[in-house]
Enzyme design. Structure first.
Site, short mmCIF file in Angstrom:
data_model
loop_
_atom_site.label_atom_id
_atom_site.label_comp_id
_atom_site.label_asym_id
_atom_site.label_seq_id
_atom_site.Cartn_x
_atom_site.Cartn_y
_atom_site.Cartn_z
N HIS A 3 -6.25 10.72 2.50
CA HIS A 3 -6.90 9.77 3.39
C HIS A 3 -8.33 9.59 2.93
CE1 HIS A 3 -3.92 8.64 6.32
NE2 HIS A 3 -3.56 9.90 6.50
N GLY A 48 0.80 -1.21 0.00
CA GLY A 48 0.00 0.00 0.00
C GLY A 48 0.83 1.26 0.00
N ASP A 52 -11.84 3.53 2.73
CA ASP A 52 -10.75 2.60 3.00
C ASP A 52 -11.17 1.14 2.85
OD1 ASP A 52 -8.87 4.51 3.49
OD2 ASP A 52 -8.88 4.32 5.66
N ARG A 81 2.88 4.58 -1.74
CA ARG A 81 2.59 5.50 -2.83
C ARG A 81 3.23 4.95 -4.11
NH1 ARG A 81 3.00 11.90 -1.24
NH2 ARG A 81 2.87 11.68 1.02
#
Length: 383
Positions: free
Chosen positions: A136, A93, A166, A95
């Site tokens: 987020h 996960g 998420d 970038r």
């Protein structure tokens, strides 16, 4: 509340997963695979990767094992790739570009294991103008239009914790993607591939029905004005006499008739089909709910098809008779937690292990996976 059984491994028994430690949707996706029986090895970094929660309570790391590898060490990438060579799925996960710079990107991983499914979990995706930006959950669902639907008209949108972005738009889509890719990799002529799971894609996809209703003229593009977003007086929540709440959802006429009878509003209530009188109807329903406590209304609606339920807190939910009867929550090593889902008739799933402590399983994984190098002390980069 049920206790868990040991020895039940689930339908993914035999599937090996490498998880590069992160926070949020990646760990949750890996937990789902572990719950379903996969052998998930989490590669933790020295110093931790989380938000400061005590690893003993991080339930998203249940049913996993952990090894400790410093990916910035000279031999860090090699040690992880030794695991990858024996894995079916990898989940990361970072970038975009970070895994590549660390030496464990898709090219390096697939070179070692051509049938590997390489699952990538990000908010913005692997490409596009925002791909490199931090973010987020709340920003991802804001951009997709999803957040704009949640809340009361004239008030700021309501943040739905980090469940919609998420976990629903991220983790669940990643799990579907890697399992579909694993099926392909295991077919004759199949091969490994990269799965790009972006929260903006998944959160947008979740609103598919709403987009259809919007196109058909059955949904207004403003908050709190529609059948399913709180705009409807018979689909929402109402405060009770003790400051608690009841959830109401009798959309079908026959259910609504039972609702009205049990609530005691009878024929005096405004016609629900007259949208122009919805606010008047809402007032009638709200006033009635305030006359009794949550417990009293729960008893009134018990056993009915009125589609009414008490709004329970997180601590109350495990003790509800229905959830207790289904063992929807279980207790393992003193921690009450949601049970694995869904359920399987032939390959039952269970909570088998407490949350993995960083590095605690290094020796066992080295032996089980045949990667003795994973247990060696890291070689520090001379530079």
């Amino acid at each position: 509340m049920a206790t868990t059984e040991h020895g039940s491994h689930g339908p993914l028994s035999g599937v090996r997963v490498v998880e590069l430690a992160g926070i949020g949707p990646g760990p949750f996706a890996a937990m789902l695979l572990a719950d379903l029986g996969a052998d998930v090895v989490r590669v933790d970094r020295p110093g931790g990767a989380g938000l400061g929660i005590d690893p003993a309570y991080d339930l998203t790391n249940r049913n996993k094992r952990s090894v400790l590898v410093d990916l910035k060490a000279e031999d860090g990438a090699t040690r992880v790739l030794d695991l990858v060579e024996r894995a079916d799925i990898l989940i990361e996960g970072f970038r975009p570009g970070v895994a590549e710079r660390l030496g464990v990107g898709p090219d390096a991983a697939l070179a070692r294991n051509p049938r590997l499914v390489y699952g990538r979990m990000t908010g913005w995706g692997q490409d596009g103008p925002l791909a490199e930006r931090a973010g987020h959950d709340v920003a991802y669902i804001a951009l997709t239009g999803t957040l704009s639907m949640i809340g009361k008209p004239g008030e700021p949108p309501t943040v739905p914790a980090n469940l919609v972005g998420d976990y629903a738009g991220g983790s669940l889509y990643l799990v579907v993607g890697v399992l579909a890719a694993l099926q392909h990799a295991r077919t004759p002529g199949g091969r490994g591939q990269v799965v790009d799971a972006a929260i903006v894609d998944g959160a947008s996809h979740l609103a598919m029905m709403i987009h259809g209703m919007l196109a058909a003229g059955g949904w207004q593009d403003r908050r709190g004005s529609n059948l399913l977003d709180g705009g409807c007086p018979f689909y929402g929540t109402y405060e009770t006499a003790d400051g608690q709440y009841m959830a109401v959802g009798p959309l079908e006429q026959r259910f609504y008739e039972e609702f009205g009878r049990l609530l005691g509003i009878g024929d005096d209530a405004p016609d629900r089909s007259d949208i122009g009188r919805w606010e008047e109807l809402r007032t009638v329903v709200a006033d009635r709910f305030r006359t009794r406590t949550r417990a009293e209304w729960t008893e009134v609606f018990e056993g009915s098809d009125a589609c009414v339920a008490p709004v329970l807190s997180l601590r109350e939910a495990p003790h509800h008779p229905h959830l207790a009867a289904r063992s929807t929550f279980v207790e393992h090593d003193g921690l009450t937690q949601p049970a694995p889902a869904p359920r399987f008739s032939a390959t039952p799933v269970s909570v088998r292990r407490a949350p993995a402590r960083p590095g605690a399983d290094t020796e066992a994984v080295a032996a089980d996976w045949g990667v003795p190098g994973i247990a060696r002390p890291p070689e520090r980069d001379a530079g």
